[in-house]
Design a protein around this motif. Structure first.
Motif, PDB file in Angstrom:
ATOM      1  N   ASP A 212       0.926  -1.226   0.011  1.00  0.00           N
ATOM      2  CA  ASP A 212       0.026  -0.040  -0.007  1.00  0.00           C
ATOM      3  C   ASP A 212       0.859   1.209   0.142  1.00  0.00           C
ATOM      4  O   ASP A 212       2.207   1.286   0.323  1.00  0.00           O
ATOM      5  CB  ASP A 212      -0.761  -0.090   1.257  1.00  0.00           C
ATOM      6  N   LYS A 214       0.422   4.715   2.003  1.00  0.00           N
ATOM      7  CA  LYS A 214      -0.410   5.379   2.937  1.00  0.00           C
ATOM      8  C   LYS A 214      -0.233   6.871   3.107  1.00  0.00           C
ATOM      9  O   LYS A 214      -1.226   7.485   3.194  1.00  0.00           O
ATOM     10  CB  LYS A 214      -0.101   4.736   4.459  1.00  0.00           C
ATOM     11  N   GLY A 226      -5.953   6.450   4.126  1.00  0.00           N
ATOM     12  CA  GLY A 226      -6.404   5.175   4.261  1.00  0.00           C
ATOM     13  C   GLY A 226      -5.547   4.247   3.123  1.00  0.00           C
ATOM     14  O   GLY A 226      -5.417   2.986   3.252  1.00  0.00           O
ATOM     15  N   TYR A 269      -5.700  -9.461   7.869  1.00  0.00           N
ATOM     16  CA  TYR A 269      -4.760  -8.633   7.107  1.00  0.00           C
ATOM     17  C   TYR A 269      -3.854  -8.393   8.077  1.00  0.00           C
ATOM     18  O   TYR A 269      -3.792  -7.526   9.275  1.00  0.00           O
ATOM     19  CB  TYR A 269      -5.683  -7.366   6.612  1.00  0.00           C
ATOM     20  N   ASN A 286      -5.830  -6.072  10.848  1.00  0.00           N
ATOM     21  CA  ASN A 286      -7.177  -5.884  10.292  1.00  0.00           C
ATOM     22  C   ASN A 286      -7.719  -7.117  10.119  1.00  0.00           C
ATOM     23  O   ASN A 286      -7.219  -7.956   9.649  1.00  0.00           O
ATOM     24  CB  ASN A 286      -7.046  -4.970   8.890  1.00  0.00           C
ATOM     25  N   ARG A 288     -10.248  -7.664   8.020  1.00  0.00           N
ATOM     26  CA  ARG A 288     -10.891  -7.534   6.759  1.00  0.00           C
ATOM     27  C   ARG A 288      -9.769  -7.408   5.587  1.00  0.00           C
ATOM     28  O   ARG A 288      -8.664  -7.281   5.803  1.00  0.00           O
ATOM     29  CB  ARG A 288     -11.659  -5.952   6.870  1.00  0.00           C
ATOM     30  N   MET A 289     -10.229  -7.258   4.516  1.00  0.00           N
ATOM     31  CA  MET A 289      -9.324  -7.085   3.386  1.00  0.00           C
ATOM     32  C   MET A 289      -8.911  -5.445   3.281  1.00  0.00           C
ATOM     33  O   MET A 289      -9.599  -4.786   3.974  1.00  0.00           O
ATOM     34  CB  MET A 289      -9.928  -7.334   2.062  1.00  0.00           C
ATOM     35  N   GLY A 290      -7.808  -5.256   2.818  1.00  0.00           N
ATOM     36  CA  GLY A 290      -7.378  -3.773   2.670  1.00  0.00           C
ATOM     37  C   GLY A 290      -7.996  -2.944   1.665  1.00  0.00           C
ATOM     38  O   GLY A 290      -8.547  -3.639   0.611  1.00  0.00           O
ATOM     39  N   ASP A 291      -8.000  -1.645   1.682  1.00  0.00           N
ATOM     40  CA  ASP A 291      -8.487  -0.966   0.654  1.00  0.00           C
ATOM     41  C   ASP A 291      -7.486   0.132   0.434  1.00  0.00           C
ATOM     42  O   ASP A 291      -7.248   0.968   1.348  1.00  0.00           O
ATOM     43  CB  ASP A 291      -9.954  -0.161   0.774  1.00  0.00           C
ATOM     44  N   PRO A 292      -6.796   0.427  -0.617  1.00  0.00           N
ATOM     45  CA  PRO A 292      -6.916  -0.330  -1.788  1.00  0.00           C
ATOM     46  C   PRO A 292      -6.191  -1.712  -2.339  1.00  0.00           C
ATOM     47  O   PRO A 292      -6.501  -2.018  -3.524  1.00  0.00           O
ATOM     48  CB  PRO A 292      -6.212   0.808  -2.791  1.00  0.00           C
ATOM     49  N   GLU A 293      -5.825  -2.467  -1.316  1.00  0.00           N
ATOM     50  CA  GLU A 293      -4.813  -3.696  -1.776  1.00  0.00           C
ATOM     51  C   GLU A 293      -5.758  -4.693  -2.710  1.00  0.00           C
ATOM     52  O   GLU A 293      -5.444  -5.233  -3.389  1.00  0.00           O
ATOM     53  CB  GLU A 293      -4.455  -4.096  -0.463  1.00  0.00           C
TER      54      GLU A 293
HETATM   55  N1  GLY Z   1      -4.893  -0.001   3.058  1.00  0.00           N
HETATM   56  C1  GLY Z   1      -5.003  -0.121   4.273  1.00  0.00           C
HETATM   57  C2  GLY Z   1      -6.114  -0.379   4.988  1.00  0.00           C
HETATM   58  O1  GLY Z   1      -6.979  -0.983   4.236  1.00  0.00           O
HETATM   59  O2  GLY Z   1      -6.184  -0.549   6.221  1.00  0.00           O
END
Ligand code: GLY
Ligand code: AMP
Length: 434
Positions: A212, A214, A226, A269, A286, A288-293
């Motif tokens: 990512d 950041k 994010g 994550y 985390n 959950r999945m990452g955003d934007p990964e």
């Molecule tokens: N890209 C970092 C997150 O989803 O926490």
């Protein structure tokens, strides 16, 4: 079968888009979704987010499986509520989601199970925190214990900044409940990578690695966001390092949760710091999945995601193989003016229709939406509606080609005040050229 994806970001657009490619899937509902999910054939937005409404909807529509994008419904116990109602859902329980929702829970868990992470101390008393800072060298990391939508971490480059952050959280209460307890953490040097797995409670299936970006500005300058862009795979994670991460971090985490009496189901994550000495430490978990990964990861996924998820909820992840496009995928985020603070909204986005109608290689990129809404439909308008607006994601034979393709497409999209980084993937190119 019919599926339900919860959330409204680029991550959820990418998950729903991928699920919709499955021959087993008849329809994917997205709650509440965005303009991208509204326009995608086979997807349908539903306009509510209250957990009680979602349960009723899932029962009425006979939803075979629900997938949760963001952390807050997980922390609020959506998985427990759906399971109690006899509905299948992929995600961690409220208790297991504390791995993300409480940094103190996560740190004590890691200590208990010998999982490498930065040294820390926790405080709810400001004078004790101030006293502790006096014995530390800057930079110092101050973290709010609870969920703070990306605003809970301060990287203090001086002791004065650290003292200020303590007061902001513990005295002025700027982060509300999330900041009533804080962590003071040792600063770790190195390169970050995102390591995401699927877990059915006992078996683990690692997804492709990613990295990512950041910070808001090029060369990792400016405030934390994010995430302004990501690519997959992360070349820094060699096969040896991959094995070490599974052995030292992922397996002990899943086994540790089981031993503590709370099976971890869902995406997990691990935000990792890879030190110059080749050590790996957990910066955060985390649930959950990452955003934007997610956007580049989904573009590379060749296996049917619906099948993977069915195995995950049936606790048979050991029976499935996962296949990836060997190419690199890279996503660049186009964000609204003001982000990561209060974003400007309601600007018309131009260029999207032209790109979609003139595309010659539709399988090689996808424009995932985040903060967008439909505008005047007679004019086919799409409007900005949030901080991160789009994530233009493209595949390439190598990271440089993926970068060029994503930026070429992004250069044809316009909205007033758009912010984007120009160096997504540069770190990866250095690793690639090594
Ligand atoms: N890209 C970092 C997150 O989803 O926490
Ligand atoms: P977190 O939400 O805990 O991942 O923190 C957000 C960002 O702050 C991370 O992605 C890192 O860039 C940075 N960060 C967090 N903890 C540390 C640490 N102990 N040392 C250096 N950077 C950190």
């Amino acid at each position: 079968m019919k599926l339900l994806v919860i959330g409204s970001g680029g991550r959820e657009h990418a998950l729903a888009w991928k699920l919709n490619q499955s021959p087993r899937v008849r329809k994917v509902y997205v709650a509440p979704g965005n303009a991208g999910t509204a326009l995608e054939p086979g997807l349908e937005n539903i306009p509510f987010t209250a957990l009680s409404d979602l349960v009723v909807f899932a029962q009425k529509e006979n939803i075979a499986l629900t997938i949760v994008g963001p952390e807050s419904p997980l922390a609020d116990g959506i998985v427990d509520i759906f399971r109690t109602a006899g509905l299948k859902i992929f995600g961690p329980t409220k208790k297991a989601a504390q791995l993300e929702a409480s940094k103190i829970f996560s740190k004590t868990f890691m200590q208990r199970h010998g999982i490498p992470t930065a040294a820390y101390a926790s405080f709810d008393n400001p004078s004790e925190a101030h006293h502790y800072i006096e014995q530390k060298e800057a930079p110092i990391i101050i973290k709010a214990n609870g969920l703070a939508a990306g605003k809970g971490v301060v990287i203090a480059t001086t002791r004065a900044e650290a003292h200020e952050a303590i007061d902001t959280m513990l005295i002025e209460n700027k982060l509300g409940e999330a900041g009533t307890q804080i962590l003071v953490e040792d600063y770790l040097e190195g390169e970050e990578a995102s390591f995401i797995v699927m877990s059915d409670g006992r078996n683990v299936l690692p997804l492709a690695t990613s990295q990512d970006h950041k910070r808001l500005l090029d060369n990792d300058q400016g405030p934390n966001t994010g995430g302004m862009g990501a690519y997959s795979p992360a070349q820094i994670i060699s096969p040896t390092l991959h094995a070490k991460i599974m052995r030292e971090i992922i397996t002990p985490t899943i086994q540790g949760m089981a031993r503590d009496g709370e099976l971890y189901t869902g995406f997990l994550y691990a935000g990792l710091m890879i030190t110059p000495q080749g050590e790996v430490k957990v910066l955060e978990f985390n649930c959950r999945m990452g955003d934007p990964e997610t956007q580049p990861i989904m573009l590379r996924l060749k296996t049917d995601l619906a099948i993977l998820l069915e195995h995950a909820v049936n606790q048979t992840l050991d029976k499935v193989e996962i296949e990836w496009d060997r190419r690199t995928a890279l996503g660049v985020v186009m964000a609204a003016e003001g982000y990561p603070g209060v974003p400007r909204k309601n600007d018309v986005i131009t260029g999207l229709t032209e790109i979609m109608t003139n595309q010659t290689s539709p399988d090689e990129f996808h424009i995932f939406h985040s903060g967008t809404v439909l505008g005047d439909q007679d004019k086919n308008e799409i409007l900005t509606a949030g901080g991160r607006v789009l994530c233009v994601t493209a595949l390439g034979e190598n990271i440089k080609l993926a970068h060029h393709r994503a930026y070429d497409i992004a250069s044809r999209i316009h909205f007033e005040g758009c912010q984007m980084r120009h160096d997504i993937g540069h770190k990866g190119m250095e690793n690639y050229d090594r």
